[in-house]
Design an enzyme around this catalytic site. Structure first.
Site, PDB file in Angstrom:
ATOM      1  CG  ASP A  22      86.171  31.085  29.908  1.00 29.82           C
ATOM      2  OD1 ASP A  22      85.888  29.901  28.808  1.00 29.82           O
ATOM      3  OD2 ASP A  22      85.296  30.493  30.966  1.00 29.82           O
ATOM      4  CB  SER A  23      88.815  30.840  24.253  1.00 27.77           C
ATOM      5  OG  SER A  23      87.972  31.403  24.015  1.00 27.77           O
ATOM      6  CG  ASP A  74      82.325  31.555  27.724  1.00 27.05           C
ATOM      7  OD1 ASP A  74      81.351  30.945  28.243  1.00 27.05           O
ATOM      8  OD2 ASP A  74      83.226  31.257  27.550  1.00 27.05           O
ATOM      9  CD  GLU A 130      85.702  22.686  23.822  1.00 25.91           C
ATOM     10  OE1 GLU A 130      86.296  22.658  24.501  1.00 25.91           O
ATOM     11  OE2 GLU A 130      84.316  23.815  25.434  1.00 25.91           O
ATOM     12  CD  GLU A 153      83.213  26.189  30.777  1.00 29.93           C
ATOM     13  OE1 GLU A 153      83.924  24.993  32.023  1.00 29.93           O
ATOM     14  OE2 GLU A 153      84.009  27.272  30.285  1.00 29.93           O
ATOM     15  CE  LYS A 183      80.503  29.547  25.898  1.00 34.28           C
ATOM     16  NZ  LYS A 183      81.389  28.269  26.582  1.00 34.28           N
TER      17      LYS A 183
END
Length: 264
Positions: free
Chosen positions: A45-46, A84, A181, A114, A112
């Site tokens: 999602d960067s 993501d 991270e 978070e 993925k």
């Protein structure tokens, strides 16, 4: 070329063979990365920041991720492809399952997400329904408004113990990979050694099983602030393919990330 699988990465961990991974968002770069030997890619999602020009990852939608996942899959048909689930795409286990199905249909091998122990039920539900999960701990960019910015996480005994506890909980729930991270090297080492699953670091020193970089950081084309952990491999090589090969070689040998890219 044989497809890369979770089992491939598990063997890397067992053999203590570091591996390089990278973000990819389109067909052309995915093909280039695959041609040069990168076998694990993330549609992150960067892309909200690097591709769309937002100031955070929060505006990214599941449809955005699915679109870019399909493009990357066409460029790298045999890579292990992570995607993501973006902000608010997995607030409940049911929502996570629906959105995971969308990105898996687009070509992802794994999603993925978070977060820590609060995700245990979601991870269990997804893995029971044949959706492999990669966890993400430490600096989790979707939580930028809670953290008050992009800061190193897990400093101090209490914070470090909490992250280790989260990592073990995600693994026990069925997560098959973990991204760490922006955490101190010492904590990254503790977590990597405590887990049976492979750990991929970004800003976590050279002690994790693998490394990931945002491709724009690896090529020095990120506007504005450049993270401490980033290295411009294109500046040293002058050629994108050579830059990819150097990135892989430095990760595999443990040269990158160096002390100058690490936190304590």
């Amino acid at each position: 070329m044989k497809p890369t699988t979770i089992a491939s990465l598990q063997k890397c961990k067992q053999d203590k063979k570091r591996f390089a991974t990278i973000t990819a968002y389109d067909y052309s770069f995915a093909k280039l990365f695959a041609d040069e030997g990168i076998n694990v890619m993330l549609v992150g999602d960067s892309l909200g920041m690097t591709v769309q020009g937002h100031d955070s990852t929060l505006p990214v939608t599941v449809a955005d991720i699915a679109y870019h996942t399909a493009a990357v899959r066409r460029g790298a048909p045999n890579c292990l492809l992570l995607a993501d689930l973006p902000f608010m795409a997995y607030a409940t286990p049911e929502q996570a399952f629906e959105n995971a199905a969308t990105v898996m249909r687009a070509g992802a091998n794994m999603v993925k997400i978070e977060g820590g122990e609060w995700l245990v039920e979601t991870v269990q539900m997804l893995t029971e329904r044949a959706v492999p999960v990669c966890g993400h701990l430490g600096l989790t960019p979707q939580s930028v408004n809670i953290f008050g910015g992009y800061k190193v996480q897990g400093r101090g005994d209490e914070a470090g113990d909490r992250l280790l506890s989260d990592a073990l909980a995600l693994e026990a729930a069925g997560a098959q990979l973990l991204v760490l991270e922006c955490v101190p090297v010492e904590l990254a080492k503790r977590i990597t050694e405590a887990l049976a699953i492979p750990v991929i670091g970004i800003g976590a020193g050279n002690v994790t099983d693998g490394q990931i970089l945002v491709m724009h950081d690896a090529f020095g084309i990120t506007g504005g602030h450049i993270p401490k952990f980033a290295k411009n491999f294109l500046a040293e090589t002058g050629d994108i393919r050579a830059a990819v090969r150097q990135y892989m070689a430095e990760v595999e040998s443990g040269v990158y990330p160096g002390e100058e890219h690490s936190f304590h």
